[in-house]
Motif scaffolding. Structure first.
Motif, mmCIF file in Angstrom:
data_model
loop_
_atom_site.group_PDB
_atom_site.id
_atom_site.type_symbol
_atom_site.label_atom_id
_atom_site.label_comp_id
_atom_site.label_asym_id
_atom_site.label_seq_id
_atom_site.Cartn_x
_atom_site.Cartn_y
_atom_site.Cartn_z
ATOM 1 N N UNK A 11 40.156 -108.535 -4.777
ATOM 2 C CA UNK A 11 40.081 -107.870 -3.467
ATOM 3 C C UNK A 11 38.754 -108.158 -2.772
ATOM 4 N N UNK A 12 38.850 -108.504 -1.513
ATOM 5 C CA UNK A 12 37.663 -108.750 -0.690
ATOM 6 C C UNK A 12 37.563 -107.613 0.322
ATOM 7 N N UNK A 13 36.370 -107.061 0.461
ATOM 8 C CA UNK A 13 36.163 -105.983 1.444
ATOM 9 C C UNK A 13 35.043 -106.416 2.380
ATOM 10 N N UNK A 14 35.363 -106.653 3.649
ATOM 11 C CA UNK A 14 34.277 -106.904 4.605
ATOM 12 C C UNK A 14 33.743 -105.550 5.068
ATOM 13 N N UNK A 15 32.443 -105.500 5.325
ATOM 14 C CA UNK A 15 31.829 -104.202 5.637
ATOM 15 C C UNK A 15 31.745 -103.340 4.383
ATOM 16 N N UNK A 16 31.672 -103.983 3.229
ATOM 17 C CA UNK A 16 31.804 -103.292 1.940
ATOM 18 C C UNK A 16 30.608 -102.438 1.542
ATOM 19 N N UNK A 17 29.451 -102.644 2.200
ATOM 20 C CA UNK A 17 28.305 -101.784 1.895
ATOM 21 C C UNK A 17 28.196 -100.646 2.917
ATOM 22 N N UNK A 18 29.149 -100.608 3.823
ATOM 23 C CA UNK A 18 29.177 -99.550 4.834
ATOM 24 C C UNK A 18 29.804 -98.281 4.284
ATOM 25 N N UNK A 19 29.977 -97.342 5.160
ATOM 26 C CA UNK A 19 30.481 -96.012 4.783
ATOM 27 C C UNK A 19 31.877 -96.099 4.144
ATOM 28 N N UNK A 20 32.869 -96.518 4.905
ATOM 29 C CA UNK A 20 34.242 -96.490 4.383
ATOM 30 C C UNK A 20 34.427 -97.588 3.330
ATOM 31 N N UNK A 21 33.841 -98.756 3.578
ATOM 32 C CA UNK A 21 33.987 -99.885 2.654
ATOM 33 C C UNK A 21 33.482 -99.551 1.255
ATOM 34 N N UNK A 22 32.367 -98.834 1.164
ATOM 35 C CA UNK A 22 31.811 -98.532 -0.168
ATOM 36 C C UNK A 22 32.682 -97.501 -0.895
ATOM 37 N N UNK A 23 33.231 -96.551 -0.158
ATOM 38 C CA UNK A 23 34.145 -95.573 -0.792
ATOM 39 C C UNK A 23 35.428 -96.249 -1.272
ATOM 40 N N UNK A 24 35.896 -97.197 -0.476
ATOM 41 C CA UNK A 24 37.080 -97.973 -0.863
ATOM 42 C C UNK A 24 36.773 -98.800 -2.117
ATOM 43 N N UNK A 25 35.599 -99.411 -2.123
ATOM 44 C CA UNK A 25 35.212 -100.247 -3.270
ATOM 45 C C UNK A 25 35.176 -99.411 -4.548
ATOM 46 N N UNK A 26 34.614 -98.206 -4.435
ATOM 47 C CA UNK A 26 34.521 -97.334 -5.626
ATOM 48 C C UNK A 26 35.913 -97.035 -6.180
ATOM 49 N N UNK A 27 36.840 -96.740 -5.276
ATOM 50 C CA UNK A 27 38.209 -96.436 -5.724
ATOM 51 C C UNK A 27 38.852 -97.673 -6.355
ATOM 52 N N UNK A 28 38.674 -98.825 -5.714
ATOM 53 C CA UNK A 28 39.292 -100.052 -6.226
ATOM 54 C C UNK A 28 38.768 -100.382 -7.619
ATOM 55 N N UNK A 29 37.460 -100.224 -7.811
ATOM 56 C CA UNK A 29 36.871 -100.491 -9.127
ATOM 57 C C UNK A 29 37.468 -99.538 -10.158
ATOM 58 N N UNK A 30 37.624 -98.270 -9.765
ATOM 59 C CA UNK A 30 38.168 -97.292 -10.726
ATOM 60 C C UNK A 30 39.615 -97.626 -11.090
ATOM 61 N N UNK A 31 40.301 -98.344 -10.184
ATOM 62 C CA UNK A 31 41.697 -98.718 -10.457
ATOM 63 C C UNK A 31 41.798 -100.074 -11.170
ATOM 64 N N UNK A 32 40.646 -100.691 -11.432
ATOM 65 C CA UNK A 32 40.645 -101.931 -12.208
ATOM 66 C C UNK A 32 40.695 -103.212 -11.390
ATOM 67 N N UNK A 33 40.468 -103.108 -10.074
ATOM 68 C CA UNK A 33 40.479 -104.324 -9.244
ATOM 69 C C UNK A 33 39.172 -105.098 -9.407
ATOM 70 N N UNK A 34 39.255 -106.426 -9.138
ATOM 71 C CA UNK A 34 38.043 -107.266 -9.109
ATOM 72 C C UNK A 34 37.599 -107.326 -7.649
ATOM 73 N N UNK A 35 36.443 -106.773 -7.365
ATOM 74 C CA UNK A 35 36.084 -106.499 -5.973
ATOM 75 C C UNK A 35 34.869 -107.312 -5.532
ATOM 76 N N UNK A 36 35.008 -107.950 -4.370
ATOM 77 C CA UNK A 36 33.870 -108.644 -3.743
ATOM 78 C C UNK A 36 33.586 -107.982 -2.396
ATOM 79 N N UNK A 37 32.330 -107.628 -2.195
ATOM 80 C CA UNK A 37 31.938 -106.965 -0.948
ATOM 81 C C UNK A 37 31.142 -107.944 -0.082
ATOM 82 N N UNK A 38 31.526 -108.030 1.169
ATOM 83 C CA UNK A 38 30.802 -108.877 2.131
ATOM 84 C C UNK A 38 30.176 -107.953 3.162
ATOM 85 N N UNK A 39 28.894 -108.122 3.391
ATOM 86 C CA UNK A 39 28.237 -107.271 4.402
ATOM 87 C C UNK A 39 26.958 -107.962 4.862
#
Ligand SMILES: NC(=O)c1ccc[n+]([C@@H]2O[C@H](COP(=O)([O-])OP(=O)(O)OC[C@H]3O[C@@H](n4cnc5c(N)ncnc54)[C@H](O)[C@@H]3O)[C@@H](O)[C@H]2O)c1
Length: 327
Positions: A11-39
């Motif tokens: 999973x790629x999240x643009x704006x991933x260090x922002x408010x909503x992006x970081x909360x989304x990233x936390x959930x994705x990690x907890x669900x076992x996704x491989x997450x890349x954040x672009x910001x």
């Protein structure tokens, strides 16, 4: 049939260090996704390394700008899902500097979609759109059939960004949909100033024992806690029926800004506000009363679950502990 499990999904999240992006990233990690954040971490925007301090070892972080077309093409390869959240969010800044807003919220969105078309057309995309594109409502609650008539440059560019996603879905079969977010709040929101939301600066003022200013006060609004928005984003990516659509999110409680101020003070256990006249430049782009009809997206099985009282209390508790990281 959509994403069945996030375990192992790329999973790629643009704006991933922002408010909503970081909360989304936390959930994705907890669900076992491989997450890349672009910001790009532009200081005036909501990106903040503290938002992901607990995740830094568990996600890939790419500090880059989505306006870099060639770089993004390489980034998008091999991912199953793109949550496209990078954006310039300040309505006032979009009026003062319309071309930057155009580059990020419009031109870069087209470039992102082109990169997907060329390098990864089987990706699924969820775009973070906004209720701002409706402008001043003709009726309430606002449903998706309402005329789109933005009152500021940001609303126009986000509208174009959204429709590029729908176009690429319809013409090229890249499964994309858009969620039109209403006022979203929670842990990790920008509280330094009112660039992201007025609620941010209200919280900062409260925690610094200063009165916060409410302009007007009678305007009606609805709010979503960020956890509910994260739920909606995961669902939008998971359910293939959502592809090609634009959907309102919205809150189950509708209240005036004055009532919201009272709730915030109650959540904090004290504090006060001042009612002020709208500044002239803000009045011109204000949308008046707004709240959403979110039944179209609710049909997929989403509903907001966090009450405003609980959400505000949780947010205040977080900032009481982490104030220095956000001011
Ligand atoms: N928070 C809300 O109430 C709300 C309401 C409606 C829509 N939205 C949309 O949701 C998305 C996320 O908003 P948010 O509240 O998390 O804001 P945010 O400012 O915290 O997050 C956006 C992130 O995008 C990054 N960014 C901006 N331009 C970039 C660029 N050119 N390249 C790479 N990164 C870039 C910023 O650094 C920031 O971290 C935005 O697209 C916004 O328009 C938010």
């Amino acid at each position: 049939m959509g994403i069945k499990s996030w375990k192992g999904a790329s999973v790629l999240v643009t704006g991933g260090l922002g408010f909503i992006g970081s909360n989304l990233a936390r959930r994705l990690v907890s669900l076992g996704a491989k997450v890349t954040l672009v910001d790009s971490l532009v200081p005036e925007y909501g990106g903040n390394r503290h938002n992901i301090s607990d995740l830094a070892e568990r996600v890939k972080i790419n500090i880059s700008d989505v306006r870099d077309r060639h770089g993004f093409r390489a980034l998008v390869e091999g991912h199953d899902v793109l949550f496209n959240l990078a954006g310039q969010t300040s309505h006032q800044d979009s009026m003062a500097d319309p071309f930057t807003d155009l580059e990020i919220n419009c031109t870069a969105q087209l470039a992102i979609l082109e990169a997907c078309r060329q390098a990864n057309p089987s990706i699924r995309i969820v775009f973070a759109s906004t209720r701002q594109m409706y402008g001043k409502p003709d009726y309430l609650p606002v449903n998706e059939a309402h005329l789109l008539r933005p009152t500021d440059v940001n609303g126009i560019n986000k509208m174009a960004g959204e429709w590029y996603h729908i176009l690429y879905n319809n013409v090229y079969g890249i499964r994309a949909c858009a969620l039109r977010l209403t006022n979203t709040y929670g842990r990790g929101m920008r509280i330094k100033d009112a660039r992201q939301t007025f609620l941010g600066i209200w919280i900062r003022m409260l925690l610094e024992d200063k009165p916060f200013a409410i302009w007007g006060g009678d305007q009606l609004r609805d709010f979503n806690h960020v956890d509910d928005v994260v739920d909606a984003m995961l669902l939008a990516a998971s359910d293939d029926r959502a592809a090609g659509g634009a959907y309102n999110l919205g809150g189950s409680e509708v209240l005036s800004l004055r009532e919201l101020g009272d709730k915030l003070i109650a959540a904090n256990g004290g504090g006060c506000y001042e009612i002020k006249e709208f500044p002239e430049d803000r009045k011109l782009i204000d949308i008046g009363d707004y709240y959403a009809d979110y039944s179209k997206f609710a049909a997929f099985g989403w509903e907001p679950r966090v009450s405003l009282d609980d959400g505000l209390r949780d947010t205040i508790t977080y900032y009481r502990e982490h104030l220095a990281d956000y001011v």
